[in-house]
Design an enzyme around this catalytic site. Sequence first.
Site, PDB file in Angstrom:
ATOM      1  N   THR A  79       0.833  -1.206   0.000  1.00 19.18           N
ATOM      2  CA  THR A  79       0.000   0.000   0.000  1.00 19.18           C
ATOM      3  C   THR A  79       0.865   1.252   0.000  1.00 19.18           C
ATOM      4  O   THR A  79       0.619   2.199  -0.740  1.00 19.18           O
ATOM      5  CB  THR A  79      -0.936  -0.003   1.213  1.00 19.18           C
ATOM      6  N   LEU A 163      -8.976  -1.561   7.870  1.00 21.21           N
ATOM      7  CA  LEU A 163      -8.231  -2.304   8.873  1.00 21.21           C
ATOM      8  C   LEU A 163      -8.679  -1.958  10.287  1.00 21.21           C
ATOM      9  O   LEU A 163      -8.910  -2.833  11.123  1.00 21.21           O
ATOM     10  CB  LEU A 163      -6.734  -2.042   8.710  1.00 21.21           C
ATOM     11  N   THR A 236       0.674  -1.444  14.639  1.00 15.96           N
ATOM     12  CA  THR A 236       0.901  -2.305  13.478  1.00 15.96           C
ATOM     13  C   THR A 236       0.805  -1.491  12.197  1.00 15.96           C
ATOM     14  O   THR A 236       0.553  -2.035  11.127  1.00 15.96           O
ATOM     15  CB  THR A 236      -0.121  -3.466  13.433  1.00 15.96           C
ATOM     16  N   ALA A 237       1.004  -0.173  12.305  1.00 11.20           N
ATOM     17  CA  ALA A 237       0.842   0.721  11.145  1.00 11.20           C
ATOM     18  C   ALA A 237       2.200   1.140  10.593  1.00 11.20           C
ATOM     19  O   ALA A 237       2.725   0.518   9.666  1.00 11.20           O
ATOM     20  CB  ALA A 237      -0.008   1.929  11.538  1.00 11.20           C
ATOM     21  N   ARG A 238       2.788   2.195  11.141  1.00  7.40           N
ATOM     22  CA  ARG A 238       4.085   2.691  10.698  1.00  7.40           C
ATOM     23  C   ARG A 238       4.920   3.103  11.918  1.00  7.40           C
ATOM     24  O   ARG A 238       4.395   3.677  12.880  1.00  7.40           O
ATOM     25  CB  ARG A 238       3.917   3.903   9.759  1.00  7.40           C
ATOM     26  N   ASP A 262       4.852  -3.791  15.587  1.00  4.55           N
ATOM     27  CA  ASP A 262       5.282  -4.617  14.456  1.00  4.55           C
ATOM     28  C   ASP A 262       6.123  -3.800  13.487  1.00  4.55           C
ATOM     29  O   ASP A 262       6.561  -4.323  12.465  1.00  4.55           O
ATOM     30  CB  ASP A 262       4.043  -5.176  13.734  1.00  4.55           C
ATOM     31  N   GLU A 267      13.702   0.119   8.947  1.00  3.96           N
ATOM     32  CA  GLU A 267      13.522  -1.315   8.768  1.00  3.96           C
ATOM     33  C   GLU A 267      14.351  -1.811   7.587  1.00  3.96           C
ATOM     34  O   GLU A 267      14.239  -1.237   6.509  1.00  3.96           O
ATOM     35  CB  GLU A 267      12.043  -1.639   8.551  1.00  3.96           C
ATOM     36  N   HIS A 288       7.802  -6.673  11.499  1.00  2.00           N
ATOM     37  CA  HIS A 288       6.972  -6.211  10.383  1.00  2.00           C
ATOM     38  C   HIS A 288       6.411  -7.395   9.589  1.00  2.00           C
ATOM     39  O   HIS A 288       6.419  -7.414   8.354  1.00  2.00           O
ATOM     40  CB  HIS A 288       7.750  -5.277   9.452  1.00  2.00           C
ATOM     41  N   ALA A 290       3.203  -8.702  10.353  1.00  2.00           N
ATOM     42  CA  ALA A 290       1.761  -8.815  10.563  1.00  2.00           C
ATOM     43  C   ALA A 290       1.011  -9.038   9.252  1.00  2.00           C
ATOM     44  O   ALA A 290       0.001  -9.743   9.220  1.00  2.00           O
ATOM     45  CB  ALA A 290       1.229  -7.556  11.252  1.00  2.00           C
ATOM     46  N   TRP A 291       1.508  -8.453   8.178  1.00  2.00           N
ATOM     47  CA  TRP A 291       0.819  -8.510   6.883  1.00  2.00           C
ATOM     48  C   TRP A 291       1.065  -9.816   6.136  1.00  2.00           C
ATOM     49  O   TRP A 291       0.408 -10.098   5.144  1.00  2.00           O
ATOM     50  CB  TRP A 291       1.340  -7.375   5.988  1.00  2.00           C
TER      51      TRP A 291
END
Length: 321
Positions: A79, A163, A236-238, A262, A267, A288, A290-291
Amino acid sequence: MSNSARAVFLDHASLDLGDLNLQPLQQAFAALTLHPQTAPEQVAERLQGAQVAISNKVPLTAATFAACPELKLVLVTATGTNNVDLAAARAHGVVVSNCQGYGTPSVAQHCLMLLLALATRLPDYQRDVAAGRWQQASQFCLLDHPIVELEGKTLGLLGHGELGGAVARLAEAFGMRVLLGQLPGRPPREDRIALHELLPQVDALTLHCPLNEQTRNLIGAAELALMKPQAFLINTARGGLVDEQALADALRRGHLGGAATDVLLQEPPQDGNPLLAADIPRLIVTPHNAWGSREARQRIVGQVAENAAAFFAGAPRRLVG
């Protein structure tokens, strides 16, 4: 433009672990070249003669577009599009499409997993068992770490799109009351609560908003101080949404019942990070991932193929910039 195009996937190993069906992608182009990873200095060379670039995190800069005049379409397998110079893409007539909503079930369950792990003190009890403390106990159980029930507690959400809505439904299934926070830079809404009013009310706060100049360090020292001493924070976003040093300091002081993230500002965190210090209590960090369910990653394959087909049909979709 027809689907006789040549496409180059610059970092397919970021998506495919050998467990995906790539046939939809392979059928979308006359030729598809897969590179597991691509260093920045390799990008222009690998895209020579290609009309389509597929990238997750490989940077596509103004220099890239200038050096690749045949490029017409960028397909982002995520995204977020901060790896693409969108202004340069527009200037060179390159269309950029992303993927959306593919990871909602995966990220929502990860978010609730983190909240449940904090509420039940799962990491602490796992460590106790591994250290032999249960085996040495004088009774049948260990109850050294207070467990919190989610039922009847209040969850605050910052970001209530697809979400955030999914997380809200899961939280309500556990008997939680859900409150929605007002994000900065957004028009006020009657069903949104100003951040300074929301934070003192919540027993847990979860973040599901984009990272931009309005939301950078949205949760800093002042905001953390407004939260209940036993509240939980889940991101769990940014990574840039939370002031990482301020969070580390708050946890060390014993302010907050716990936190889980997350995502980090950098990163992978090759240069270190305040939240990776070994002495921070009640903190869970996941890489990172979760997705990253197989189902979510397969949806990305499908969306990228859909975006390519729509572009070739003259009706691009999921446009960015």
